[in-house]
Design a protein around this motif. Sequence first.
Motif, mmCIF file in Angstrom:
data_model
loop_
_atom_site.group_PDB
_atom_site.id
_atom_site.type_symbol
_atom_site.label_atom_id
_atom_site.label_comp_id
_atom_site.label_asym_id
_atom_site.label_seq_id
_atom_site.Cartn_x
_atom_site.Cartn_y
_atom_site.Cartn_z
ATOM 1 N N ASN A 183 36.934 -8.274 -13.752
ATOM 2 C CA ASN A 183 36.738 -8.127 -12.426
ATOM 3 C C ASN A 183 36.688 -6.883 -11.665
ATOM 4 O OD1 ASN A 183 36.293 -9.350 -9.833
ATOM 5 N ND2 ASN A 183 38.459 -9.548 -9.243
ATOM 6 N N ARG A 184 35.918 -5.931 -12.195
ATOM 7 C CA ARG A 184 35.785 -4.550 -11.726
ATOM 8 C C ARG A 184 34.409 -4.224 -11.672
ATOM 9 N NH1 ARG A 184 39.070 -1.138 -15.920
ATOM 10 N NH2 ARG A 184 40.166 -3.153 -16.151
ATOM 11 N N VAL A 185 34.082 -3.050 -10.947
ATOM 12 C CA VAL A 185 32.604 -2.575 -10.616
ATOM 13 C C VAL A 185 32.206 -1.701 -11.896
ATOM 14 C CG1 VAL A 185 30.928 -1.549 -9.311
ATOM 15 C CG2 VAL A 185 32.707 -3.053 -8.117
ATOM 16 N N PHE A 209 29.175 0.654 -14.961
ATOM 17 C CA PHE A 209 27.950 0.124 -14.793
ATOM 18 C C PHE A 209 27.334 -0.223 -16.179
ATOM 19 C CE2 PHE A 209 28.544 0.922 -10.502
ATOM 20 C CZ PHE A 209 27.907 -0.297 -9.583
ATOM 21 N N GLY A 214 22.892 -0.918 -15.791
ATOM 22 C CA GLY A 214 22.892 -0.945 -14.352
ATOM 23 C C GLY A 214 23.717 -1.987 -13.599
ATOM 24 N N ILE A 215 24.290 -2.970 -14.449
ATOM 25 C CA ILE A 215 24.858 -4.231 -14.067
ATOM 26 C C ILE A 215 26.206 -3.887 -13.773
ATOM 27 C CG2 ILE A 215 25.466 -6.552 -14.691
ATOM 28 C CD1 ILE A 215 22.750 -6.545 -15.903
ATOM 29 N N PRO A 216 27.226 -4.435 -12.500
ATOM 30 C CA PRO A 216 28.406 -3.956 -12.662
ATOM 31 C C PRO A 216 29.048 -4.872 -13.618
ATOM 32 C CG PRO A 216 27.552 -5.475 -10.951
ATOM 33 C CD PRO A 216 26.236 -4.936 -11.439
ATOM 34 N N SER A 261 31.772 -6.460 -13.643
ATOM 35 C CA SER A 261 32.127 -8.000 -13.393
ATOM 36 C C SER A 261 30.942 -8.850 -13.821
ATOM 37 C CB SER A 261 32.567 -8.320 -11.769
ATOM 38 O OG SER A 261 31.055 -7.706 -11.043
ATOM 39 N N LEU A 262 29.817 -8.762 -13.424
ATOM 40 C CA LEU A 262 28.781 -9.603 -14.078
ATOM 41 C C LEU A 262 28.384 -9.548 -15.474
ATOM 42 C CD1 LEU A 262 26.446 -11.524 -13.375
ATOM 43 C CD2 LEU A 262 24.786 -9.504 -12.637
#
Lengths: 69, 489
Positions: A31-33, A36, A39-41, A43-44
């Motif tokens: 759960n962190r940004v 990347f 290009g995707i954070p 968390s995703l």
Amino acid sequence: MKRKDKINLYFFLFSLFILALLIFPIYSIGNRVDPFIFGIPFSLFWIIACILIQFVGILFFLFIDKEGS
Amino acid sequence: MEKWHIALVAISIYLVLAFLIGIMAGKGKSFFSLSEYAVGDRSFNLFVMWFLMGGTIFSAFAFLGGPGWAFSKGAASFYILVYCTLGLMPWYVIGPKVAKIGKKNNYITMGDFLGDRFQSKLLTIIVGIVAILAFIPYLTLQIKGMAYIFNVLTYDNIPYWFGAFISFGIVVIYVATSGVRGAAWSDVFQAILMLVIAWILGMYFVQKLHGGIGNMFETINNSNNDFLLIGEEGSAMSKARYSSNIIISMIGFVMWPHLFTKSYTTTEKRIKTTVAVYPIFALFLLPVLFIGFSGYGIVSSDQIENSGQILPYLITNYLTESGLLYGIVGAGALAAAMSSSDAITHGASVSFGRDICKAIYSKIPENIELWIMRGAVFGVGAIAYLIAIFGSEGLIQLLLGAYGPIAQLAPAVYASLFFRKVSAMSIIIGLVLGVCVTIYFQYFAESTLYDLHAGLIGLIVNITAVFFFSYVYKQRDSEIVKAEEFGEI
């Protein structure tokens, strides 16, 4: 315990493992940004990675199941 | 020719194709066989199963609500990906067992399965009623989605009631004639269409509005550090709610009676393979979320009435060049709504015929039962349509509460396969208590405990009751025989 039941039990544990990765408290790690990735954070990205692990895991189970029969 | 005319032509072509595929699917199959109508003679292959399960779940909610969540709630929308991923996992274990015993004892519904295991007609009827109560609001939402898409994409030229009437009318007709096979084959077509369109739209909006995925997420992150996270100060959802939502959907997903009964449409091995390839479907959902994220910072929240309108808003304001493209997008969104509503309408008709009518009057012959089911397609369809078009917003909100109680069926299903000592009475008490507690926390309580999902609290009460009352009420002799049979499967 029959072989089939054993596989089911392991599958159940595997499901719990994937579930645990995707909910709190363990999801706190993902759960962190930053960073990347593609290009995707993060968390995703963590969730996508879990989906891929799950996919490979279930293929493995299918393979074992097939061996048994 | 105006742009909306071209859009209308494209949508009409889609509707005609969906209709033909749905009708043709039943060709060459027996029109008078109950087993064919309800469970496709238990013969579906992997290809059809994957799209049937995928298309059924990929509803109007995913197509309109998914981007809305991403736009307004950020990381909370990842929940949609996660529930798609995890939701089907329990099916790997229970699906083959349900299929096997279903084939042996000729079950076609969840009510059949539970009613026979616990030797209780009352349970069959309760399951049937819960199922239909949950189906109608679900269906209502899909119909509203169809009406909305038609209305927006034709610039208000097609009235709300007519768009829904045409598209849902087509669903009703192919379900009534071709049964589950009609739903399945039209789902194959609809799922492919909406996935292709979702990817094109997702990529297009991200590129056009932000110049790439990386740029998009960085812009979002720079304006709100917590938007892409769960449970932080600026996030839209708490950690407890996020986690309990995921747990409840993992437990509740296959308890939806229309998904549960898909166990009967195929073989044990294919069920396992379907579960294996299913996570790929979740990945296909990604661009749907990207569409919503791409609106962040571009569309301000006071430009739209509610977040579910973000996709139509983006289309009408940033995709203005071609009427054809416009129509294709409309077809994709309609496909999403229709592919869920066909399976639900079918499920409701089978539940009504088998779990309610047949359970009450067991003398109904099979051919009459089949006609009751076909009639129920029109009956349930008409009720859902009327609520969708004429029901007030408040009524629909109230009905949506029927979602929560579905997970309460889980203890009954798991106990029937894995817990031999459980008695019918304890299952019924647990189910009723679980449903009541869920409804209480959903509507009447000011807040739930620790911000947990109401269904999860209901489930805890439900499971406790099942264990406790199993020691109070002992099994009858006929139950013990069934417990043996189900335990050995």
